[in-house]
Design a protein around this motif. Structure first.
Motif, PDB file in Angstrom:
ATOM      1  N   GLY A 223      -2.921   4.579  -3.954  1.00 50.58           N
ATOM      2  CA  GLY A 223      -1.895   4.682  -2.921  1.00 50.58           C
ATOM      3  C   GLY A 223      -1.336   6.082  -2.725  1.00 50.58           C
ATOM      4  O   GLY A 223      -0.518   6.309  -1.844  1.00 50.58           O
TER       5      GLY A 223
ATOM      6  N   ARG B  26      -6.198   7.606   6.128  1.00 49.26           N
ATOM      7  CA  ARG B  26      -6.187   6.815   4.893  1.00 49.26           C
ATOM      8  C   ARG B  26      -7.531   7.008   4.197  1.00 49.26           C
ATOM      9  O   ARG B  26      -8.480   7.457   4.813  1.00 49.26           O
ATOM     10  CB  ARG B  26      -6.002   5.310   5.193  1.00 49.26           C
TER      11      ARG B  26
ATOM     12  N   ILE C 111      -6.972  -0.363  -0.232  1.00 49.42           N
ATOM     13  CA  ILE C 111      -6.290  -0.057   1.032  1.00 49.42           C
ATOM     14  C   ILE C 111      -6.498  -1.202   2.028  1.00 49.42           C
ATOM     15  O   ILE C 111      -5.570  -1.663   2.693  1.00 49.42           O
ATOM     16  CB  ILE C 111      -6.812   1.284   1.609  1.00 49.42           C
TER      17      ILE C 111
ATOM     18  N   ASP D  16      -4.546  -4.413   1.354  1.00 43.44           N
ATOM     19  CA  ASP D  16      -3.101  -4.368   1.633  1.00 43.44           C
ATOM     20  C   ASP D  16      -2.749  -4.253   3.107  1.00 43.44           C
ATOM     21  O   ASP D  16      -1.570  -4.295   3.460  1.00 43.44           O
ATOM     22  CB  ASP D  16      -2.485  -3.134   0.931  1.00 43.44           C
TER      23      ASP D  16
END
Ligand SMILES: Nc1ncnc2c1ncn2[C@@H]1O[C@H](COP(=O)(O)OP(=O)(O)O)[C@@H](O)[C@H]1O
Ligand SMILES: [Mg+2]
Length: 351
Positions: free
Chosen positions: A227, A286, A343, A346
């Motif tokens: 994260g 991301r 990732i 979530d």
């Protein structure tokens, strides 16, 4: 335990399909066989998908692979991808590859993948729009002007006049959406102006004119782990040509690169990493990204080229910077997959 099937998607429809083949081949060869099962997926020049035997990725060009598809490979429909793979390692570059298109398809199929989502990938591809977003976050970018194909056709003289008023020589012209220096020109005199815009407009419907940056060029890989995004060691680029051209990027032994940088003082390198991280978040990246820029003589740091994917050939920035952090190619590829899975687990809606 059943191994996760990793679809390594390579080839594609963009000008960078050969770069993609190099990336995908190297990812395939370094994928940890204890953890993952590799499924090479070739996207041909029409965007069709083929599951190819691993032997084919050793072919020299995407055209060579295409010659073998009928008979040796298995054509699959987009929706069949879901049956073939559990995760997509996107080794595509350029249009339809790291610009949000394939990401959209993978979202619809609910297949997790490497790299940023749809919008961030599209922003990573569009040099005009990414500058607007970065500027709005107070991040320095080069001064630029956009010239659409319509402008160039309908009001060329006025456009030329405006460019000459706003920019002194040399300056750069480039397509708004391309990569690997394709369509990029350093314009040194009035005679070169039209050729520069024409070259850029061969690749897209809009060209960008940019002030010339006289400084040290750098490249920074950002990797998200647990994260948290962190910037690896910077690479300082010393092209052998007037700028960092396609040949400089990919011809063996052509370009000097220093990881860590030789001529960027530590304090400046820290400020660069700070800007890079801000750019990464401003664009909504991301998973990972590669953010390039210039450090000017007056100490200013400009972000010029945020990329939502990175070349993954053996001596690419990605693996050179990973090595500098003590990571073998296999280790960083596994980390990328592990983190991308988290990732996607979530996310709320498309990434
Ligand atoms: N404004 C500029 N000033 C100086 N050099 C530039 C400028 N824009 C591009 N270049 C040179 O051209 C190369 C390719 O341009 P870039 O904008 O990074 O496009 P690409 O997405 O194709 O990599 C850069 O790596 C750099 O060496
Ligand atoms: Mg670049």
């Amino acid at each position: 335990m059943k191994k996760l099937r990793i679809g390594i998607i390579l080839g594609g429809m963009s000008s960078e399909r050969e770069v993609s083949l190099n990336s995908g081949r190297n990812v395939h060869d370094n994928l940890d066989p204890e953890l993952y099962g590799a499924v090479p997926i070739f996207m041909d020049a029409e965007g069709r998908l083929w599951v190819i035997p691993w032997q084919l990725i050793s072919q020299n060009t995407t055209l060579d692979i295409s010659d073998h598809l009928e008979g040796e490979a298995r054509r699959i429909a987009y929706e069949d991808l879901k049956r073939e793979i559990d995760f997509a390692f996107i080794s595509l570059h350029g249009k339809y590859g790291d610009d949000g298109c394939i990401q959209g398809l993978l979202e619809l199929l609910n297949i997790p993948y490497t790299g940023p989502g749809v919008l961030a990938s599209a922003l990573g591809m569009d040099k005009h729009l990414q500058q607007k977003v970065l500027m709005s976050e107070g991040i320095d970018v080069p001064r630029s002007m956009v010239v659409t194909a319509w402008d160039w056709r309908e009001r060329r003289e006025a456009v030329q006049k405006e460019i000459l008023e706003r920019f002194s020589f040399p300056f750069f012209t480039k397509p708004t959406r391309e990569g690997s220096s394709v369509g990029v020109t350093r314009v040194d005199d009035p005679a070169g102006l039209a050729a520069g815009i024409d070259a850029a407009l061969q690749w897209d419907n809009a060209a960008l004119v940019e002030e010339y940056l006289d400084g040290i060029e750098f490249s920074a890989i950002v990797l998200e782990d647990d994260g948290e995004a962190r910037v690896l060691e910077l690479t300082e680029i010393y092209p052998q040509s007037a700028y960092y051209t396609y040949d400089d990027k990919y011809m063996p032994g052509r370009c000097r690169k220093f990881t860590p940088p030789k001529n960027i003082p530590r304090e400046t390198a820290d400020r660069i990493r700070e800007s890079v991280l801000r750019a990464y978040h401003a664009l909504g990246f991301r998973s990972y990204g590669r953010i390039d820029g210039f450090c000017l003589k007056d100490g200013r740091i400009l972000i010029t080229d945020p990329n939502s994917s990175s070349g993954m050939a053996p001596s690419s920035f990605f693996f050179e910077q990973a090595a500098s952090a003590g990571l073998l190619p296999g280790m960083i590829i596994s980390a990328l997959i592990r983190n991308a899975l988290a990732i996607h687990r979530d996310k709320k809606g498309p990434l």
